[in-house]
Design an enzyme around this catalytic site. Structure first.
Site, PDB file in Angstrom:
ATOM      1  N   SER A 105      38.397  41.371  41.411  1.00  0.00           N
ATOM      2  CA  SER A 105      39.374  41.561  42.489  1.00  0.00           C
ATOM      3  C   SER A 105      39.180  42.861  43.262  1.00  0.00           C
ATOM      4  O   SER A 105      39.688  42.998  44.376  1.00  0.00           O
ATOM      5  CB  SER A 105      40.798  41.508  41.934  1.00  0.00           C
TER       6      SER A 105
ATOM      7  N   LYS B 115      44.689  48.010  41.627  1.00  0.00           N
ATOM      8  CA  LYS B 115      44.644  47.621  43.041  1.00  0.00           C
ATOM      9  C   LYS B 115      44.634  48.892  43.896  1.00  0.00           C
ATOM     10  O   LYS B 115      44.791  50.002  43.416  1.00  0.00           O
ATOM     11  CB  LYS B 115      45.856  46.763  43.418  1.00  0.00           C
TER      12      LYS B 115
END
Length: 233
Positions: free
Chosen positions: A64, A133
């Site tokens: 990701s 993230k």
């Protein structure tokens, strides 16, 4: 007679020395053992302090955050003074699952290296309950996706995001228009087409926002594999 007496005295002296050595040797061993235990305790306390307040190791389980971070990268995270004033847009942060983000995510058995790092206090058995993230929206920001060029705008200004994995523009096939709460963050992965981030969790209890109190720290260094060693950010 004097010569014999001398030999007798020497023998007695050797016997006395041997007895004395036999009595002292266990005391030296116990002292050595005590010192080793003290060193171990101090090392464990230092490791706990470092892990809790300074730096911690995490493993990257998915793609990701490509191409910034690769699958199986091991990173170090700075835990010092994480609060609203120390977080910036663009920082890569590790945070605890705000609730529902990791439901159904498969778990993995820790490797020998991970077990050693856990014993050393640089990682923990709950590392699988964390995500990594990039911060896109800070508290109070108005974040909108996307303009004709696929850019996200924050407070009306399009973001220049050279870290996005190409060809991942437009940044999201799912438009959004959000106001970030005062105590939270809006986060996204660099691999926008393969990241279950704030966009994918708007229906979760936290509506896709990450409470700042759930942030563990900021990623600052890739330490493994050797070919990937570098500073982050």
């Amino acid at each position: 007679m004097n010569l014999r007496a001398t030999h007798t005295d020497d023998a007695s002296e050797h016997v006395s020395t041997a007895v004395l050595d036999a009595a002292i040797r266990p005391r030296y061993f116990l002292t050595f053992l005590r010192d080793i235990l003290i060193i171990i305790v101090i090392a464990l306390l230092v490791s706990w302090f470092v892990k809790t307040y300074v730096v911690r190791s995490f493993f990257i389980p998915s793609g990701s955050m490509q191409n910034t971070l690769q699958v199986h990268d091991r990173i170090l995270v700075n835990e010092i003074a994480i609060n609203r004033s120390t977080l910036n847009r663009g920082d890569i942060v590790v945070f605890q699952d705000p609730g529902g983000w990791l439901d159904g995510a498969p778990g993995t058995e820790p490797t020998l290296i991970e077990q050693a790092l856990e014993v050393a206090g640089l990682t923990a058995s709950d590392s699988g309950n964390h995500l990594i993230k990039r911060i896109i929206g800070l508290p109070g920001d108005h974040v909108v996706c996307c303009n004709d060029l696929g850019q996200i705008a924050v407070n009306g200004t399009p973001l220049d995001e050279p870290y996005i994995r190409e060809p991942d523009r437009p940044s999201s096939s799912q438009p959004f228009d959000v106001e970030v709460p005062e105590d939270s963050l809006w986060v996204m992965g660099d691999n926008r087409n393969s990241s279950s981030d704030s966009r994918a969790n708007v229906s979760s209890p936290g509506k896709g926002f990450v409470p700042i109190q759930d942030v563990v720290g900021k990623a600052f260094l890739v330490v493994w594999p050797i070919a990937h060693i570098r500073l982050i950010g």
